[in-house]
Design a protein around this motif. Structure first.
Motif, short mmCIF file in Angstrom:
data_model
loop_
_atom_site.label_atom_id
_atom_site.label_comp_id
_atom_site.label_asym_id
_atom_site.label_seq_id
_atom_site.Cartn_x
_atom_site.Cartn_y
_atom_site.Cartn_z
N THR A 53 -8.30 -31.07 3.83
CA THR A 53 -9.65 -31.64 3.23
C THR A 53 -10.85 -31.80 3.88
OG1 THR A 53 -8.52 -33.89 4.00
CG2 THR A 53 -7.69 -32.88 1.78
N GLN A 54 -10.64 -31.58 5.08
CA GLN A 54 -11.95 -31.76 5.78
C GLN A 54 -12.89 -30.51 5.58
OE1 GLN A 54 -10.48 -32.56 9.70
NE2 GLN A 54 -10.70 -34.74 9.80
N GLN A 55 -12.44 -29.39 4.99
CA GLN A 55 -12.86 -28.36 4.58
C GLN A 55 -13.81 -28.44 3.49
OE1 GLN A 55 -12.72 -25.60 6.94
NE2 GLN A 55 -11.45 -27.37 7.73
N PHE A 56 -13.50 -29.54 2.71
CA PHE A 56 -14.29 -29.77 1.40
C PHE A 56 -15.01 -31.18 1.42
CE2 PHE A 56 -10.63 -27.22 0.98
CZ PHE A 56 -11.01 -25.98 0.11
N ASP A 57 -16.14 -31.48 0.32
CA ASP A 57 -16.39 -32.83 0.52
C ASP A 57 -16.09 -33.47 -0.90
OD1 ASP A 57 -18.22 -31.41 -1.05
OD2 ASP A 57 -19.92 -31.93 0.08
N LYS A 58 -15.26 -32.85 -1.66
CA LYS A 58 -14.48 -33.34 -2.81
C LYS A 58 -13.08 -33.41 -2.94
CE LYS A 58 -17.91 -31.57 -6.17
NZ LYS A 58 -18.10 -30.94 -7.62
N PRO A 59 -12.30 -34.18 -3.64
CA PRO A 59 -10.84 -33.90 -3.62
C PRO A 59 -10.85 -32.43 -3.97
CG PRO A 59 -11.51 -35.79 -4.84
CD PRO A 59 -12.77 -35.10 -4.60
N VAL A 60 -9.28 -32.11 -3.17
CA VAL A 60 -9.02 -30.56 -3.66
C VAL A 60 -7.58 -30.45 -4.00
CG1 VAL A 60 -8.19 -30.27 -1.06
CG2 VAL A 60 -8.95 -28.13 -2.34
N PHE A 61 -7.45 -29.53 -5.16
CA PHE A 61 -6.59 -29.35 -5.67
C PHE A 61 -5.65 -28.15 -5.05
CE2 PHE A 61 -8.47 -30.55 -9.59
CZ PHE A 61 -7.88 -31.65 -10.07
N VAL A 62 -4.42 -28.54 -4.68
CA VAL A 62 -3.54 -27.43 -4.08
C VAL A 62 -2.28 -27.28 -4.96
CG1 VAL A 62 -2.09 -26.60 -2.19
CG2 VAL A 62 -3.97 -28.19 -1.54
N TYR A 63 -2.24 -25.88 -5.47
CA TYR A 63 -1.49 -25.72 -6.64
C TYR A 63 -0.28 -24.48 -6.11
CZ TYR A 63 -4.21 -21.29 -7.44
OH TYR A 63 -5.18 -20.46 -7.21
N GLY A 64 0.80 -24.40 -6.85
CA GLY A 64 1.82 -23.30 -6.64
C GLY A 64 2.39 -23.50 -5.06
N TYR A 65 2.95 -24.58 -4.92
CA TYR A 65 3.86 -25.03 -3.68
C TYR A 65 5.17 -24.27 -3.87
CZ TYR A 65 0.89 -28.86 -1.99
OH TYR A 65 -0.16 -29.62 -1.73
N PRO A 66 5.83 -24.06 -2.76
CA PRO A 66 7.22 -23.68 -2.67
C PRO A 66 8.07 -24.47 -3.61
CG PRO A 66 6.25 -23.81 -0.27
CD PRO A 66 5.26 -24.48 -1.25
N THR A 67 9.15 -23.94 -4.59
CA THR A 67 9.88 -24.59 -5.34
C THR A 67 10.74 -25.59 -4.62
OG1 THR A 67 9.99 -22.60 -6.77
CG2 THR A 67 11.78 -24.11 -6.91
N GLU A 68 11.27 -24.87 -3.15
CA GLU A 68 12.08 -25.68 -2.14
C GLU A 68 11.51 -27.14 -1.85
OE1 GLU A 68 14.86 -24.94 0.14
OE2 GLU A 68 15.43 -23.97 -1.90
#
Ligand code: 4AD
Ligand code: MG
Length: 446
Positions: A325-340
Motif C-alpha cells: 500500500t505504500q506504493q499508492f496514495d489511495k486505497p488499492v484493490f487486490v483482486y483474484g486471491y488464491p481460492t485456498e
C-alpha cells in the motif's frame, strides 16, 4: 441568557452565554485562572479574572478539581490563540457554579500511564480529547455509511447474531449452548443471510456487531467489531469495485466535512485524506506478489526481507500489505486471491479454479485490509462440494443452496470493518481506540 454548546460559541461572539460541562484542565497565574471545559460538543478555555468575581467564587475556581461538573456563565471572546476544540473562542467568566466537586484523586490525571492502565480505565479514558476526537469520527463514519447506502438503493436488513454454523472459517467461532438444538455460534458475518435477502430486495445491507474468536493478538484484530455488509444481485466483481470506491470516497468526504478539527487535533495528515477520491487503483494478486518480491529484493534490511518472504498461494501478512500500500496514495484493490486462502463461497475465476473472484481493499499508509468482498459462487454442486471440503455441516446450509436453485443470478458483496476504517482515517495505530469499549483476546473489561 442563552444556554449554548461549546461547538456553537462562534455564533455568540461578544454575548454572554452559559455552558454546562466538566473541568478538563485547570491552570492559573496570579489574578488569572484558566479552566479548559468540555461539554461533549467541544473543549473551550474559560478565563476567571480576580477583579471580575467575588473572592469566594475566584477561590473556588482556583481550587476546583479536574472532572468536577460545573455551570459557567461568561462573555464569548474571539481569540485565535485560545486553546480548545475547535478553539479560537474563549469565555470570560462572570458566574460559576459547581454541580459536583470531583474527588481529588482522578486516576487519569496521573502523568505516566501505559496502555493497560488506560484500558482498565476506559470508562474515564473516553473523556480525553484524543478519544473524544476518534469516536466522533466513528459516529460520522457510521452515519455516512448509512447515508450512502440508503441513498443508493440498498435496503437495510438486520441479520441474526445467533447462527447455526461457521461462515468465515471454523477456527474463530464463539459458541454457546442453545437449548435442545445443540450449539449456536455468534455471527462472524451476516452475508449468507443477505444472499437470501437480495432475491427479494435486490440490493441490501446489514450493519451490526460481528464476532471472531481471533487467536492472533494484533493491532488490527478485535474479537467483537462492527461490520457493514452490502450485497447486490446482478453485480459482478468489476461492478463491486466501482460500488466500493464510491462508498469509501463518500465516507472520507463526510469525515473531512464534519471532523476537520478532530483530525487536526489528532495530528492527522489531512492532505493524505483529501486524495481519497474514486477511482482507486486495481492490482491482481499475481501482480501484487510480484511487486512484493521486487520490494523484498530491493530492501537492504535482512529482517524486513525475511518478513516479506512470499510465495504464490500465501495469504498476505500485515507487512506485505504495508509495503504494497505504500506504493499508492489511495486505497488499492487486490483482486483474484488464491481460492485456498479465501472463504468457501467465492466464485472461481473462469478457467483458473485455483483463483477466486475475491477483492480486498487495502488502505494506504500501511493500515491494511479495510474491506473484504467477492462475487459469490453460483453453481450449487460446486458450492456443496466446497461446503464439504471446508468441513461445514451440510444440514445448516440447505437453505443457502436453495438460493442457487431458484432464480440464481450473478451477485456480489463486501464487508467493511468500521474500526479499521476509523483507525485509518484518524491515523490511530491500534484499532482498540476506534470503539468505545474494545474486546480483545485478553480483555472483556470494562
Ligand atoms: O474479510 P472478512 O472476513 O469478510 C467477511 O466477513 C465477508 N463475509 C464480508 C462480505 O463479503 N460480506 O471481513 C471483512 C472486514 C475486513 O476487511 C476487516 O475490515 C473487518 O471486516 N474485520 C475485522 N475488524 C476487526 N477485527 C477483526 N478481527 C476483523 N476481522 C475482519
Ligand atoms: Mg478478509
Amino acid at each position: 441568557m442563552a444556554l449554548v454548546k461549546i461547538s456553537d460559541l462562534s455564533k455568540h461572539e461578544d454575548k454572554e452565554v452559559t455552558i454546562q460541562g466538566w473541568v478538563y484542565k485547570r491552570t492559573g497565574k496570579g489574578k488569572l485562572s484558566f479552566l479548559l471545559i468540555r461539554d461533549g460538543s467541544g473543549f473551550a478555555q474559560c478565563v476567571a479574572f480576580k477583579g471580575d468575581l467575588d473572592e469566594e467564587t475566584f477561590d473556588e475556581i482556583k481550587r476546583i478539581p479536574q472532572e468536577s461538573s460545573v455551570v459557567i456563565t461568561g462573555t464569548v471572546r474571539k481569540d485565535e490563540r485560545a486553546p480548545g476544540l475547535p478553539g479560537g473562542y474563549e469565555l470570560g467568566i462572570s458566574a460559576f457554579s459547581v454541580v459536583q466537586a470531583a474527588q481529588d484523586d482522578y486516576p487519569m490525571a496521573l502523568k505516566e500511564h501505559g496502555v493497560d492502565f488506560a484500558l482498565d480505565n476506559r470508562h474515564l479514558w473516553l473523556r480525553m480529547p484524543s478519544q473524544w476526537a476518534i469516536l466522533r469520527v466513528r459516529a460520522t463514519v457510521v452515519s455516512a455509511i448509512r447515508e450512502w447506502l440508503d441513498d443508493n438503493g440498498f435496503t437495510l436488513m438486520d441479520t441474526p447474531i445467533l447462527t447455526p454454523a461457521a461462515a468465515e472459517g471454523t477456527t474463530t467461532l464463539f459458541e454457546t449452548e442453545y437449548f435442545d438444538e445443540g450449539k449456536a455460534y455468534l455471527a462472524q458475518t451476516g452475508q449468507l443471510y443477505n444472499e437470501a435477502n437480495i432475491f427479494s430486495f435486490g440490493k441490501v445491507y446489514c450493519f451490526g456487531p460481528t464476532f471472531r474468536a481471533e487467536k492472533s493478538k494484533t493491532r488490527r484484530h478485535l474479537t467483537e467489531f462492527w461490520m457493514v455488509e452490502p450485497e447486490a444481485a446482478f453485480v459482478d466483481l468489476e461492478e463491486l469495485m466501482e460500488i466500493e470506491e464510491q462508498f469509501v470516497s463518500h465516507i472520507v468526504k463526510r469525515v473531512l466535512e464534519k471532523n476537520r478539527p478532530e483530525l487536526e487535533s489528532l495530528g492527522r495528515d489531512i492532505s493524505a485524506l483529501e486524495k481519497i477520491q474514486a477511482p482507486f487503483p486495481r492490482i491482481s494478486y499475481d501482480d501484487a506478489v510480484a511487486k512484493i518480491k521486487e520490494l523484498q529484493a530491493a530492501t537492504e534490511d535482512p529482517e524486513e526481507a525475511a518478513f516479506l518472504e512470499i510465495e504464490w498461494g500465501m495469504d498476505f501478512g500485515g507487512r506485505h500489505e504495508t509495503v504494497l500500500t505504500q506504493q499508492f496514495d489511495k486505497p488499492v484493490f487486490v483482486y483474484g486471491y488464491p481460492t485456498e486462502v479465501k472463504a468457501f463461497y467465492m466464485e472461481p475465476w473462469p478457467d483458473r479454479p485455483e483463483v477466486c473472484k475475491s477483492v480486498d481493499l487495502l488502505a494506504p499508509e500501511g493500515y491494511g485490509e479495510i474491506i473484504g468482498g467477492s462475487e459469490r459462487m453460483s453453481d450449487p454442486d460446486l458450492l456443496l462440494s466446497r461446503i464439504h471440503e471446508h468441513g461445514l455441516p451440510e444440514e445448516a446450509f440447505k437453505w443457502y443452496l436453495d438460493l442457487r436453485r431458484y432464480g440464481s443470478v450473478p451477485h456480489s458483496g463486501f464487508g467493511m470493518g468500521v474500526e479499521r476504517t476509523v483507525a485509518w482515517l484518524c491515523g490511530t495505530e491500534h484499532i482498540r481506540e476506534a470503539i468505545p469499549f474494545p474486546r480483545t483476546i485478553k480483555r472483556v473489561y470494562p
